[in-house]
Design a protein around this motif. Structure first.
Motif, PDB file in Angstrom:
ATOM      1  N   ARG A  68       0.708  -0.993  -0.194  1.00  0.00           N
ATOM      2  CA  ARG A  68       0.477   0.307  -0.111  1.00  0.00           C
ATOM      3  C   ARG A  68       0.887   1.550   0.246  1.00  0.00           C
ATOM      4  NH1 ARG A  68      -3.652   0.531   4.473  1.00  0.00           N
ATOM      5  NH2 ARG A  68      -5.454   2.002   3.422  1.00  0.00           N
ATOM      6  N   ASP A  71      -1.234   7.053  -2.085  1.00  0.00           N
ATOM      7  CA  ASP A  71      -1.299   7.876  -3.793  1.00  0.00           C
ATOM      8  C   ASP A  71      -1.048   9.488  -3.940  1.00  0.00           C
ATOM      9  OD1 ASP A  71      -2.542   8.143  -6.483  1.00  0.00           O
ATOM     10  OD2 ASP A  71      -4.492   7.222  -5.465  1.00  0.00           O
ATOM     11  N   ALA A  86      -2.881   3.197  -2.308  1.00  0.00           N
ATOM     12  CA  ALA A  86      -3.048   2.595  -3.502  1.00  0.00           C
ATOM     13  C   ALA A  86      -2.126   1.260  -3.531  1.00  0.00           C
ATOM     14  CB  ALA A  86      -2.567   3.686  -5.041  1.00  0.00           C
TER      15      ALA A  86
END
Length: 206
Positions: A68, A71, A86
């Motif tokens: 992860r 983003d 993201a």
């Protein structure tokens, strides 16, 4: 502690379960889940390599890690949450199996339903799974339409050890059968309760 997910995909659900059991015994993972031919393992970043090695040795044809990341493309206008992440899957290289590992028990055939034979002597070499058979099918070409024998020598085994889906069990079994014979041996296979089968995908029993 930040965790990443390592995902292994197998040709055979039996191999997936064997990998899951081995990881559980080793205590490498914080959490392990298995579904069909996939095993997902949550681990700290520093344990990714040991987990990847176990998955590869048990026959994973594909190993990835899911991470992860923040983003950067997300703005307050597009996402009101203060932090947005993201997920990304990163393919991991598959290590070659150590073909010099004499500690591997080649006699432990597990749940394999496919019998391998030395074609010249008709001596049974051992049992393998459908996933391991597929590795052999993908690795070697038949000599003709009516042939389902494979010429296996030490060099071919070394090459096989680096192919996706190869397992320690398969490599050790072949090494034990061939020994140091540079000429190798012919190998045939037979599924339980069936006649010998051609390794060609579009051929039937012979």
């Amino acid at each position: 502690m930040s965790l990443v997910q390592v995902i292994g995909t197998f040709n055979d659900a039996t191999l997936a379960e064997r990998a899951r059991s081995r990881l559980a015994r080793a205590g490498l993972a914080e959490e392990i889940s298995a579904s069909g031919n996939r095993v997902a393992v949550e681990v700290p970043e520093e344990r990714v390599e040991p987990v990847r090695t176990v998955l590869a040795e048990e026959g994973a044809v594909d190993v990835r890690k899911r991470v992860r990341r923040l983003d950067a493309a997300v703005s307050p206008e597009t996402d009101p949450s203060p932090i947005a992440y993201a997920e990304e899957e990163i393919p991991l290289d598959r290590p070659c199996i150590d073909t010099s590992d004499d500690a591997v028990d080649a006699a432990a055939d597990g749940n394999g339903k496919v019998r391998l034979f030395d074609e010249a002597t008709f001596i049974e070499i051992g049992r393998i799974t459908e996933g391991e058979l597929k590795v052999l099918q993908d690795a070697f070409e038949e000599e003709d339409l009516d042939d389902n024998d494979y010429w296996i020598n030490p060099d071919e085994i070394d090459d096989l050890a680096c192919r996706p889906g190869a397992t320690k069990h398969l490599i050790a079994l072949l090494r034990r059968a061939v020994g140091d014979n540079p000429d190798g041996i012919d190998i045939a296979f037979q599924r339980e309760g069936q006649p010998r089968q051609s390794l060609r995908h579009n051929a039937g029993a012979i």
